[in-house]
Design a protein around this motif. Structure first.
Motif, PDB file in Angstrom:
ATOM      1  N   ALA A 154      38.983 -12.895  -8.138  1.00 37.26           N
ATOM      2  CA  ALA A 154      39.455 -11.961  -7.112  1.00 37.26           C
ATOM      3  C   ALA A 154      40.621 -11.115  -7.628  1.00 37.26           C
ATOM      4  O   ALA A 154      40.639  -9.894  -7.432  1.00 37.26           O
ATOM      5  N   ASP A 155      41.583 -11.745  -8.299  1.00 40.68           N
ATOM      6  CA  ASP A 155      42.773 -11.033  -8.770  1.00 40.68           C
ATOM      7  C   ASP A 155      42.459  -9.963  -9.810  1.00 40.68           C
ATOM      8  O   ASP A 155      43.061  -8.892  -9.812  1.00 40.68           O
ATOM      9  N   PHE A 156      41.540 -10.257 -10.722  1.00 42.12           N
ATOM     10  CA  PHE A 156      41.237  -9.352 -11.829  1.00 42.12           C
ATOM     11  C   PHE A 156      39.974  -8.520 -11.590  1.00 42.12           C
ATOM     12  O   PHE A 156      39.633  -7.684 -12.414  1.00 42.12           O
ATOM     13  N   GLY A 157      39.242  -8.788 -10.511  1.00 42.89           N
ATOM     14  CA  GLY A 157      37.985  -8.088 -10.279  1.00 42.89           C
ATOM     15  C   GLY A 157      36.946  -8.445 -11.331  1.00 42.89           C
ATOM     16  O   GLY A 157      36.242  -7.581 -11.837  1.00 42.89           O
ATOM     17  N   LEU A 158      36.866  -9.726 -11.664  1.00 45.24           N
ATOM     18  CA  LEU A 158      36.006 -10.201 -12.749  1.00 45.24           C
ATOM     19  C   LEU A 158      34.593 -10.513 -12.305  1.00 45.24           C
ATOM     20  O   LEU A 158      34.350 -10.865 -11.153  1.00 45.24           O
ATOM     21  N   THR A 159      33.708 -10.422 -13.270  1.00 41.27           N
ATOM     22  CA  THR A 159      32.362 -10.963 -13.157  1.00 41.27           C
ATOM     23  C   THR A 159      32.267 -12.042 -14.220  1.00 41.27           C
ATOM     24  O   THR A 159      32.776 -11.873 -15.330  1.00 41.27           O
ATOM     25  N   TYR A 160      31.647 -13.167 -13.873  1.00 39.20           N
ATOM     26  CA  TYR A 160      31.468 -14.252 -14.831  1.00 39.20           C
ATOM     27  C   TYR A 160      30.000 -14.435 -15.158  1.00 39.20           C
ATOM     28  O   TYR A 160      29.141 -14.302 -14.280  1.00 39.20           O
ATOM     29  N   ILE A 161      29.741 -14.749 -16.403  1.00 41.50           N
ATOM     30  CA  ILE A 161      28.506 -15.424 -16.775  1.00 41.50           C
ATOM     31  C   ILE A 161      28.973 -16.838 -17.059  1.00 41.50           C
ATOM     32  O   ILE A 161      29.710 -17.076 -18.024  1.00 41.50           O
ATOM     33  N   PHE A 162      28.615 -17.746 -16.196  1.00 44.22           N
ATOM     34  CA  PHE A 162      29.100 -19.120 -16.286  1.00 44.22           C
ATOM     35  C   PHE A 162      27.959 -20.004 -16.759  1.00 44.22           C
ATOM     36  O   PHE A 162      26.994 -20.222 -16.032  1.00 44.22           O
ATOM     37  N   ILE A 163      28.072 -20.498 -17.967  1.00 48.16           N
ATOM     38  CA  ILE A 163      27.028 -21.311 -18.575  1.00 48.16           C
ATOM     39  C   ILE A 163      27.342 -22.778 -18.310  1.00 48.16           C
ATOM     40  O   ILE A 163      28.431 -23.244 -18.644  1.00 48.16           O
ATOM     41  N   SER A 164      26.379 -23.494 -17.709  1.00 50.73           N
ATOM     42  CA  SER A 164      26.636 -24.889 -17.363  1.00 50.73           C
ATOM     43  C   SER A 164      25.332 -25.657 -17.171  1.00 50.73           C
ATOM     44  O   SER A 164      24.312 -25.081 -16.812  1.00 50.73           O
ATOM     45  N   HIS A 165      25.425 -26.963 -17.403  1.00 49.43           N
ATOM     46  CA  HIS A 165      24.331 -27.883 -17.069  1.00 49.43           C
ATOM     47  C   HIS A 165      24.535 -28.474 -15.676  1.00 49.43           C
ATOM     48  O   HIS A 165      23.613 -28.988 -15.074  1.00 49.43           O
ATOM     49  N   ASP A 166      25.766 -28.443 -15.196  1.00 49.70           N
ATOM     50  CA  ASP A 166      26.164 -29.126 -13.965  1.00 49.70           C
ATOM     51  C   ASP A 166      25.841 -28.255 -12.745  1.00 49.70           C
ATOM     52  O   ASP A 166      26.528 -27.271 -12.468  1.00 49.70           O
TER      53      ASP A 166
END
Length: 188
Positions: A154-166
Motif C-alpha cells: 500500500a505504501d509504495f504502490g507495489l505489485t508482487y509476484i509472490f512465489i510460494s508452495h504454501d
C-alpha cells in the motif's frame, strides 16, 4: 511443486536470466526489444527478494552498504540523498537506525529478510518478485513479514509476484493465483 519453473520464471521477469521461450512485457512493451537504456530503466522497476537472505547478503558488508549498494551501482542517489533513502527504507521495513553499522550475521532470520526487503525497495520499484521469501522463517515471523509486505504494498504502490508452495500464505497475500507444472501455467 518443486522444479516446475516458478523461480526461473521470477528470475526471467527480473532480467536475471534470459528467457528460453516466450516474452516478458513491461508496461505493454516487449523487454527484449527495448534499447539498452530503456531496458535498464524497465528492469530497475523490477526487484527481487530471495528465500535465504544470508545467501543474498554479502556477510562482509554492513547493513548500510548492503542497502546502499543498488543505489550506488545504478547511480540513483549519492551523498545526503543516498543516506536519507537508506535510513528511510530501513525504517519502513522496521529496522532501527542502530542496525546500519552491523553485519548480517548479527541479525535474526526475520531481520535479515527485512534487510533483503529494504535492499529491493530502495530503488523504488513497481514490481517486486518475492521468491519463497517467507518459507525459511518460523510461523510467527512469517506472519510479521507477510503483514509488512502488505503494508509496503500500500505504501509504495507495489505489485508482487509472490512465489510460494504454501497455499495459506498465497491465500493471505494473493489477489490472483497462478499454478505451474513442468514450466507451464496450468491454472489461473
Amino acid at each position: 511443486e518443486s522444479g516446475c519453473g516458478k523461480s526461473t520464471l521470477g528470475r526471467v521477469v527480473a532480467g536475471v536470466h534470459a528467457a528460453s521461450d516466450g516474452k516478458v512485457y513491461w508496461r505493454g512493451k516487449d523487454v527484449s526489444t527495448l534499447s539498452g537504456a530503456e531496458r535498464r530503466d524497465a528492469l530497475l522497476k523490477i526487484q527481487m527478494i530471495f528465500q535465504d537472505p544470508m545467501s543474498s547478503l554479502n556477510p562482509y558488508m554492513r547493513v548500510f552498504d548492503l542497502v546502499a549498494e543498488p543505489l550506488r551501482i545504478h547511480r540513483a542517489a549519492r551523498g545526503v540523498e543516498l543516506e536519507h533513502r537508506v535510513v528511510s527504507t530501513l525504517e519502513k521495513v522496521g529496522l532501527p537506525r542502530d542496525a546500519l553499522q552491523r553485519f548480517p550475521h548479527a541479525f535474526s532470520g526475520g531481520q535479515r529478510q527485512r534487510i533483503g526487503i529494504a535492499r529491493a525497495l530502495v530503488l523504488e520499484p513497481k514490481l517486486v518478485i518475492a521468491d519463497e521469501a517467507v518459507s525459511a522463517l518460523d510461523v510467527s515471523i512469517q506472519a510479521q513479514i507477510l503483514n509488512l509486505l502488505e503494508d509496503l504494498k500500500a505504501d509504495f504502490g507495489l505489485t508482487y509476484i509472490f512465489i510460494s508452495h504454501d497455499l495459506g500464505v498465497v491465500n493471505y497475500l494473493a489477489d490472483r493465483v497462478v499454478v505451474m507444472y513442468l514450466g507451464h501455467v496450468v491454472e489461473s
